[in-house]
Design an enzyme around this catalytic site. Structure first.
Site, PDB file in Angstrom:
ATOM      1  N   ASP A  10       0.848  -1.206   0.000  1.00 13.25           N
ATOM      2  CA  ASP A  10       0.000   0.000   0.000  1.00 13.25           C
ATOM      3  C   ASP A  10       0.879   1.250   0.000  1.00 13.25           C
ATOM      4  O   ASP A  10       0.814   2.049   0.927  1.00 13.25           O
ATOM      5  CB  ASP A  10      -0.953  -0.005   1.209  1.00 13.25           C
ATOM      6  CG  ASP A  10      -0.244   0.046   2.551  1.00 13.25           C
ATOM      7  OD1 ASP A  10       0.938  -0.371   2.624  1.00 13.25           O
ATOM      8  OD2 ASP A  10      -0.847   0.508   3.544  1.00 13.25           O
ATOM      9  N   ASP A  15       6.889   1.142   1.931  1.00  8.33           N
ATOM     10  CA  ASP A  15       6.558   0.126   0.917  1.00  8.33           C
ATOM     11  C   ASP A  15       7.416   0.304  -0.333  1.00  8.33           C
ATOM     12  O   ASP A  15       7.846  -0.668  -0.950  1.00  8.33           O
ATOM     13  CB  ASP A  15       5.085   0.210   0.491  1.00  8.33           C
ATOM     14  CG  ASP A  15       4.112   0.090   1.643  1.00  8.33           C
ATOM     15  OD1 ASP A  15       3.935   1.091   2.355  1.00  8.33           O
ATOM     16  OD2 ASP A  15       3.539  -0.985   1.818  1.00  8.33           O
ATOM     17  N   ASN A  39      -2.468   2.808   3.436  1.00 12.05           N
ATOM     18  CA  ASN A  39      -1.912   4.139   3.698  1.00 12.05           C
ATOM     19  C   ASN A  39      -2.712   5.223   2.983  1.00 12.05           C
ATOM     20  O   ASN A  39      -2.786   6.361   3.430  1.00 12.05           O
ATOM     21  CB  ASN A  39      -0.450   4.204   3.249  1.00 12.05           C
ATOM     22  CG  ASN A  39       0.464   3.452   4.203  1.00 12.05           C
ATOM     23  OD1 ASN A  39       0.236   3.420   5.400  1.00 12.05           O
ATOM     24  ND2 ASN A  39       1.503   2.839   3.650  1.00 12.05           N
ATOM     25  N   THR A 124       2.840  -5.954   2.772  1.00 14.74           N
ATOM     26  CA  THR A 124       3.373  -4.862   3.595  1.00 14.74           C
ATOM     27  C   THR A 124       2.289  -3.811   3.862  1.00 14.74           C
ATOM     28  O   THR A 124       2.591  -2.647   4.111  1.00 14.74           O
ATOM     29  CB  THR A 124       4.593  -4.206   2.918  1.00 14.74           C
ATOM     30  OG1 THR A 124       4.183  -3.689   1.645  1.00 14.74           O
ATOM     31  CG2 THR A 124       5.729  -5.192   2.724  1.00 14.74           C
ATOM     32  N   PHE A 165      -0.955  -0.160  12.612  1.00 11.10           N
ATOM     33  CA  PHE A 165      -1.814   0.347  11.532  1.00 11.10           C
ATOM     34  C   PHE A 165      -2.345  -0.752  10.602  1.00 11.10           C
ATOM     35  O   PHE A 165      -3.570  -0.847  10.373  1.00 11.10           O
ATOM     36  CB  PHE A 165      -1.068   1.418  10.711  1.00 11.10           C
ATOM     37  CG  PHE A 165      -1.875   1.903   9.534  1.00 11.10           C
ATOM     38  CD1 PHE A 165      -2.942   2.772   9.707  1.00 11.10           C
ATOM     39  CD2 PHE A 165      -1.605   1.447   8.253  1.00 11.10           C
ATOM     40  CE1 PHE A 165      -3.712   3.200   8.639  1.00 11.10           C
ATOM     41  CE2 PHE A 165      -2.364   1.871   7.163  1.00 11.10           C
ATOM     42  CZ  PHE A 165      -3.425   2.746   7.362  1.00 11.10           C
ATOM     43  N   ASN A 166      -1.465  -1.574  10.005  1.00  9.77           N
ATOM     44  CA  ASN A 166      -1.929  -2.572   9.028  1.00  9.77           C
ATOM     45  C   ASN A 166      -2.909  -3.553   9.670  1.00  9.77           C
ATOM     46  O   ASN A 166      -3.840  -4.043   9.010  1.00  9.77           O
ATOM     47  CB  ASN A 166      -0.751  -3.356   8.436  1.00  9.77           C
ATOM     48  CG  ASN A 166       0.148  -2.498   7.569  1.00  9.77           C
ATOM     49  OD1 ASN A 166      -0.305  -1.495   7.015  1.00  9.77           O
ATOM     50  ND2 ASN A 166       1.408  -2.884   7.447  1.00  9.77           N
ATOM     51  N   ASP A 240       8.618  -1.614   6.416  1.00  7.34           N
ATOM     52  CA  ASP A 240       8.254  -2.664   5.453  1.00  7.34           C
ATOM     53  C   ASP A 240       9.410  -3.468   4.845  1.00  7.34           C
ATOM     54  O   ASP A 240       9.263  -4.682   4.631  1.00  7.34           O
ATOM     55  CB  ASP A 240       7.411  -2.046   4.314  1.00  7.34           C
ATOM     56  CG  ASP A 240       6.037  -1.604   4.789  1.00  7.34           C
ATOM     57  OD1 ASP A 240       5.600  -2.060   5.863  1.00  7.34           O
ATOM     58  OD2 ASP A 240       5.396  -0.809   4.076  1.00  7.34           O
TER      59      ASP A 240
END
Ligand code: BDR
Ligand code: CA
Length: 310
Positions: A10, A15, A39, A124, A165-166, A240
Site C-alpha cells: 500500500d 513500501d 496508507n 506490507t 496500523f496494518n 516494510d
C-alpha cells in the site's frame, strides 16, 4: 536460487523501499506487485507502486490493483504519516510502468500457477487481498511457500494502544491468514522500531547518487518529518523492507516461534496481535516473530539494492 516473491503493498514511503530492495537484491526474484488500500486509497497506492517502479526503472514486473477497502470494515488511511496521496513530500513523475488489467487476486493466482517453485507472499499493508485469496482460491495455496507480513506488534500499537496500523485496518483478514495453516511470519513494530532512519542512513543513501537514491532521500526526509510530528521520533522506523531483507538474508534477524491470535471484537483492542510469548495458553506455535534486527546489515542491504537500480 533467488527467493521468488510477490509483494502485496500500500505504498506508502516504506513500501516503496521494500519494492526497491526486492528488485535490487540478487537473492530475491520479484515476480509481481499487487496493491491494496491502506496508507491511502487504492487509486493512490496503485499509482504510487507504478511511480516506485518507474523511478527505479523496474521493468517486467506486473502490477495489479486489489481491494479498495477492508473485508468488512470501512477504510481508514494514514495521511498523518504518508500525506494525502500516501506518498507525500515528493513530486511524482507520470508513471511509465503499465497497470496490469487483471485484479490483484487474478495476478497472484496466475503467478502461483505458472511457477514451478513455491512462491513467498510478502504483504506490507493490510492483509485484505491475502485474506480474500485464501477464502476464494484454496486450490492455489499449496503453491504458497510462506507469508511474511509487516504488521502487528508483540507490544503496543501505533494507531491504538494495542493495534499497529496494518492490523488495525483489517483485523478480520489477519484472522483468516493465521487460521489458514500457511507458515506465517509477523514483522511487527517490536522489530521495525529498531530500523531507525538516522541522518547517517540518509547520507549513505544520498551518496549513492542515482535517480532512485535522490527520490528515496526525499521520501525518507518527509517520512521522518511526519514521524516527528506524530510520534516525536525524528528518526522514523523503516518498517516494510524488513520483510524482504529477512528473505534475502535470514541472518539479518533473530526470531522466536510463538502462538498468535488476533483481536477482532475488542472495543478498545480491535487489531491487537496477541503473541503468546510466554506460552500462557499452551497452544501450538503458528507464527514466527522476528525480535532482533542486525541494523548495520539491514542498511547495507538497502544501500546495495538502491545502488543496483537506476
Ligand atoms: C505500517 O503502516 C504503514 O503506515 C507503513 O507503510 C507500514 O506498513 C507501519 O505501522
Ligand atoms: Ca505499508
Amino acid at each position: 536460487m533467488a527467493v521468488p516473491i510477490i509483494i502485496d503493498c500500500d505504498p506508502g514511503h516504506d513500501d516503496v523501499l521494500a519494492i526497491w530492495l526486492a528488485a535490487g537484491n540478487p537473492d530475491i526474484d520479484l515476480r509481481a506487485i499487487t496493491t491494496v488500500a491502506g496508507n491511502g486509497s487504492l487509486e493512490h497506492t496503485t499509482l504510487n507502486a507504478r511511480v516506485a517502479t518507474t523511478v527505479a526503472a523496474i521493468a517486467g514486473v506486473p502490477i495489479a490493483a486489489g481491494a479498495a477497502g477492508p473485508l468488512t470494515r470501512k477504510l481508514r488511511t494514514a495521511p498523518h504519516i504518508h500525506g494525502d496521496n500516501a506518498l507525500g513530500g515528493v513530486e511524482l513523475p507520470e508513471p511509465t510502468t503499465p497497470l496490469d488489467p487483471r485484479t490483484a487476486i487474478e495476478l497472484i493466482v496466475d503467478t502461483l500457477n505458472s511457477s514451478t517453485e513455491t512462491v513467498t507472499l510478502v504483504p506490507t499493508g493490510p492483509l485484505t487481498n491475502i485474506g480474500q485469496l485464501i477464502q476464494e482460491h484454496p486450490e492455489v495455496l499449496p503453491k504458497v511457500e510462506r507469508i511474511v507480513w509487516m504488521g502487528g506488534s508483540t507490544t503496543r500499537g501505533n494507531m491504538t494502544a494495542y493495534a499497529e496500523f496494518n492490523a488495525w485496518v483489517d483485523p478480520e483478514a489477519i484472522d483468516i491468514v493465521v487460521k489458514s495453516g500457511i507458515p506465517f511470519t509477523m514483522v511487527g513494530l517490536n522489530i521495525t522500531h529498531q530500523a531507525l532512519i538516522t541522518q547517517d542512513v540518509i547520507e549513505r543513501i544520498a551518496a549513492i547518487g542515482n535517480q532512485t537514491s535522490a527520490f528515496g532521500v526525499q521520501l525518507l526526509r518527509f517520512f521522518n518529518s511526519t514521524y516527528e510530528a506524530a510520534e516525536g521520533m525524528s528518526d522514523g522506523p523503516l518498517h516494510d523492507p524488513i520483510t524482504v531483507a529477512l528473505l534475502a538474508d535470514p541472518n539479518v534477524v533473530e526470531s522466536i516461534e510463538s502462538h498468535i491470535d488476533v483481536e477482532v471484537n475488542g472495543t478498545y483492542t480491535a487489531g491487537a496481535t496477541c503473541i503468546d510469548i510466554h506460552d500462557m495458553l499452551g497452544q501450538p506455535n503458528n507464527v514466527t516473530v522476528p525480535i532482533r534486527l542486525n541494523v548495520d546489515r539491514y542498511w547495507d542491504l538497502i544501500v546495495d539494492a538502491i545502488a543496483h537500480l537506476r
